[in-house]
Design a protein around this motif. Sequence first.
Motif, PDB file in Angstrom:
ATOM      1  N   ALA A   1       0.825  -1.211   0.000  1.00  0.00           N
ATOM      2  CA  ALA A   1       0.000   0.000   0.000  1.00  0.00           C
ATOM      3  C   ALA A   1       0.858   1.260   0.000  1.00  0.00           C
ATOM      4  O   ALA A   1       0.425   2.298  -0.515  1.00  0.00           O
ATOM      5  N   THR A   2       2.090   1.188   0.532  1.00  0.00           N
ATOM      6  CA  THR A   2       2.963   2.366   0.515  1.00  0.00           C
ATOM      7  C   THR A   2       3.578   2.584  -0.859  1.00  0.00           C
ATOM      8  O   THR A   2       3.941   3.707  -1.198  1.00  0.00           O
ATOM      9  N   LEU A   3       3.719   1.531  -1.643  1.00  0.00           N
ATOM     10  CA  LEU A   3       4.340   1.629  -2.978  1.00  0.00           C
ATOM     11  C   LEU A   3       3.400   2.217  -4.020  1.00  0.00           C
ATOM     12  O   LEU A   3       3.817   2.999  -4.879  1.00  0.00           O
TER      13      LEU A   3
ATOM     14  N   GLN B   1      25.561 -13.350   1.156  1.00  0.00           N
ATOM     15  CA  GLN B   1      24.750 -13.696   2.318  1.00  0.00           C
ATOM     16  C   GLN B   1      23.536 -12.786   2.337  1.00  0.00           C
ATOM     17  O   GLN B   1      23.657 -11.595   2.107  1.00  0.00           O
ATOM     18  N   GLY B   2      22.386 -13.333   2.615  1.00  0.00           N
ATOM     19  CA  GLY B   2      21.205 -12.511   2.789  1.00  0.00           C
ATOM     20  C   GLY B   2      20.245 -12.559   1.629  1.00  0.00           C
ATOM     21  O   GLY B   2      20.298 -13.451   0.779  1.00  0.00           O
ATOM     22  N   ASP B   3      19.357 -11.584   1.632  1.00  0.00           N
ATOM     23  CA  ASP B   3      18.293 -11.493   0.641  1.00  0.00           C
ATOM     24  C   ASP B   3      18.400 -10.179  -0.122  1.00  0.00           C
ATOM     25  O   ASP B   3      18.804  -9.158   0.441  1.00  0.00           O
ATOM     26  N   LEU B   4      18.007 -10.202  -1.375  1.00  0.00           N
ATOM     27  CA  LEU B   4      17.993  -9.013  -2.212  1.00  0.00           C
ATOM     28  C   LEU B   4      16.548  -8.647  -2.524  1.00  0.00           C
ATOM     29  O   LEU B   4      15.746  -9.521  -2.891  1.00  0.00           O
ATOM     30  N   VAL B   5      16.231  -7.374  -2.364  1.00  0.00           N
ATOM     31  CA  VAL B   5      14.913  -6.858  -2.719  1.00  0.00           C
ATOM     32  C   VAL B   5      15.142  -5.652  -3.625  1.00  0.00           C
ATOM     33  O   VAL B   5      15.924  -4.758  -3.289  1.00  0.00           O
ATOM     34  N   VAL B   6      14.477  -5.637  -4.783  1.00  0.00           N
ATOM     35  CA  VAL B   6      14.591  -4.516  -5.713  1.00  0.00           C
ATOM     36  C   VAL B   6      13.183  -4.042  -6.060  1.00  0.00           C
ATOM     37  O   VAL B   6      12.352  -4.830  -6.520  1.00  0.00           O
ATOM     38  N   LEU B   7      12.957  -2.763  -5.815  1.00  0.00           N
ATOM     39  CA  LEU B   7      11.693  -2.122  -6.149  1.00  0.00           C
ATOM     40  C   LEU B   7      11.939  -1.141  -7.288  1.00  0.00           C
ATOM     41  O   LEU B   7      12.918  -0.401  -7.255  1.00  0.00           O
ATOM     42  N   ALA B   8      11.077  -1.125  -8.282  1.00  0.00           N
ATOM     43  CA  ALA B   8      11.204  -0.188  -9.400  1.00  0.00           C
ATOM     44  C   ALA B   8      10.203   0.942  -9.229  1.00  0.00           C
ATOM     45  O   ALA B   8       9.066   0.729  -8.798  1.00  0.00           O
ATOM     46  N   PHE B   9      10.650   2.154  -9.582  1.00  0.00           N
ATOM     47  CA  PHE B   9       9.822   3.353  -9.548  1.00  0.00           C
ATOM     48  C   PHE B   9       9.976   4.077 -10.878  1.00  0.00           C
ATOM     49  O   PHE B   9      11.005   3.941 -11.548  1.00  0.00           O
ATOM     50  N   PRO B  10       8.994   4.881 -11.267  1.00  0.00           N
ATOM     51  CA  PRO B  10       9.082   5.581 -12.548  1.00  0.00           C
ATOM     52  C   PRO B  10      10.304   6.487 -12.677  1.00  0.00           C
ATOM     53  O   PRO B  10      10.813   6.690 -13.781  1.00  0.00           O
ATOM     54  N   ASN B  11      10.783   7.028 -11.560  1.00  0.00           N
ATOM     55  CA  ASN B  11      11.935   7.927 -11.581  1.00  0.00           C
ATOM     56  C   ASN B  11      12.486   8.057 -10.161  1.00  0.00           C
ATOM     57  O   ASN B  11      11.869   7.577  -9.198  1.00  0.00           O
ATOM     58  N   ARG B  12      13.637   8.719 -10.030  1.00  0.00           N
ATOM     59  CA  ARG B  12      14.285   8.866  -8.720  1.00  0.00           C
ATOM     60  C   ARG B  12      13.409   9.633  -7.740  1.00  0.00           C
ATOM     61  O   ARG B  12      13.322   9.285  -6.567  1.00  0.00           O
ATOM     62  N   ARG B  13      12.753  10.673  -8.211  1.00  0.00           N
ATOM     63  CA  ARG B  13      11.912  11.478  -7.317  1.00  0.00           C
ATOM     64  C   ARG B  13      10.822  10.628  -6.680  1.00  0.00           C
ATOM     65  O   ARG B  13      10.540  10.733  -5.489  1.00  0.00           O
ATOM     66  N   SER B  14      10.195   9.768  -7.476  1.00  0.00           N
ATOM     67  CA  SER B  14       9.162   8.884  -6.937  1.00  0.00           C
ATOM     68  C   SER B  14       9.732   7.941  -5.888  1.00  0.00           C
ATOM     69  O   SER B  14       9.112   7.710  -4.844  1.00  0.00           O
TER      70      SER B  14
ATOM     71  N   GLU C   1      12.455   8.404  -4.009  1.00  0.00           N
ATOM     72  CA  GLU C   1      12.818   9.175  -2.819  1.00  0.00           C
ATOM     73  C   GLU C   1      11.573   9.618  -2.043  1.00  0.00           C
ATOM     74  O   GLU C   1      11.562   9.583  -0.807  1.00  0.00           O
ATOM     75  N   ASP C   2      10.528  10.007  -2.771  1.00  0.00           N
ATOM     76  CA  ASP C   2       9.295  10.416  -2.109  1.00  0.00           C
ATOM     77  C   ASP C   2       8.649   9.237  -1.381  1.00  0.00           C
ATOM     78  O   ASP C   2       8.103   9.395  -0.293  1.00  0.00           O
ATOM     79  N   TRP C   3       8.685   8.047  -1.989  1.00  0.00           N
ATOM     80  CA  TRP C   3       8.160   6.859  -1.315  1.00  0.00           C
ATOM     81  C   TRP C   3       8.917   6.611  -0.004  1.00  0.00           C
ATOM     82  O   TRP C   3       8.305   6.443   1.047  1.00  0.00           O
ATOM     83  N   TYR C   4      10.255   6.613  -0.077  1.00  0.00           N
ATOM     84  CA  TYR C   4      11.059   6.312   1.106  1.00  0.00           C
ATOM     85  C   TYR C   4      10.813   7.328   2.224  1.00  0.00           C
ATOM     86  O   TYR C   4      10.809   6.973   3.403  1.00  0.00           O
ATOM     87  N   ALA C   5      10.581   8.572   1.859  1.00  0.00           N
ATOM     88  CA  ALA C   5      10.347   9.643   2.845  1.00  0.00           C
ATOM     89  C   ALA C   5       8.884   9.769   3.259  1.00  0.00           C
ATOM     90  O   ALA C   5       8.569  10.550   4.158  1.00  0.00           O
ATOM     91  N   SER C   6       7.998   9.001   2.632  1.00  0.00           N
ATOM     92  CA  SER C   6       6.567   9.160   2.898  1.00  0.00           C
ATOM     93  C   SER C   6       6.209   8.752   4.321  1.00  0.00           C
ATOM     94  O   SER C   6       6.830   7.876   4.926  1.00  0.00           O
ATOM     95  N   GLU C   7       5.175   9.382   4.832  1.00  0.00           N
ATOM     96  CA  GLU C   7       4.670   9.059   6.165  1.00  0.00           C
ATOM     97  C   GLU C   7       4.221   7.598   6.228  1.00  0.00           C
ATOM     98  O   GLU C   7       4.461   6.905   7.212  1.00  0.00           O
ATOM     99  N   ALA C   8       3.578   7.131   5.177  1.00  0.00           N
ATOM    100  CA  ALA C   8       3.091   5.749   5.161  1.00  0.00           C
ATOM    101  C   ALA C   8       4.240   4.755   5.310  1.00  0.00           C
ATOM    102  O   ALA C   8       4.143   3.774   6.049  1.00  0.00           O
ATOM    103  N   TYR C   9       5.354   5.000   4.592  1.00  0.00           N
ATOM    104  CA  TYR C   9       6.488   4.078   4.707  1.00  0.00           C
ATOM    105  C   TYR C   9       7.184   4.246   6.050  1.00  0.00           C
ATOM    106  O   TYR C   9       7.567   3.268   6.684  1.00  0.00           O
TER     107      TYR C   9
END
Length: 111
Positions: free
Chosen positions: A27-29, A51-64, A66-74
């Motif tokens: 829901a945050t994405l 070692q460990g797990d890799l997770v890759v999320l795609a966004f339309p652009n860098r701004r999107s 960065e805004d997701w990571y900084a969002s209140e929901a996230y």
Amino acid sequence: MTAYAVAHLRNVRMGSGIVAYLEAIDATLAPFGGHYIIHGGKPAVLEGNWQGDLVVLAFPNRRSAEDWYASEAYRRIQHFRTDNADGEVIIVDGVDRGHRGADILSGLVAG
């Protein structure tokens, strides 16, 4: 240009915190156009020691991204991950489909 949020997670402690994170993150994405490209999976290690797990999320652009990571929901759910796993998270720009390895040479300064 597509941007990616990349997480290298280690020592993931599966429990109620990680479950809460996984149940809430989609829901945050959505408002930022983000979606999974890679979410764990057993890698075929060809070189080095992975070692460990890799997770890759795609966004339309860098701004999107960065805004997701900084969002209140996230931010409200982020502690579920950081309290239950070690690792790094980065945002990185992708390249055009026609990109070639030598294309980065034009940006290097001779030293």
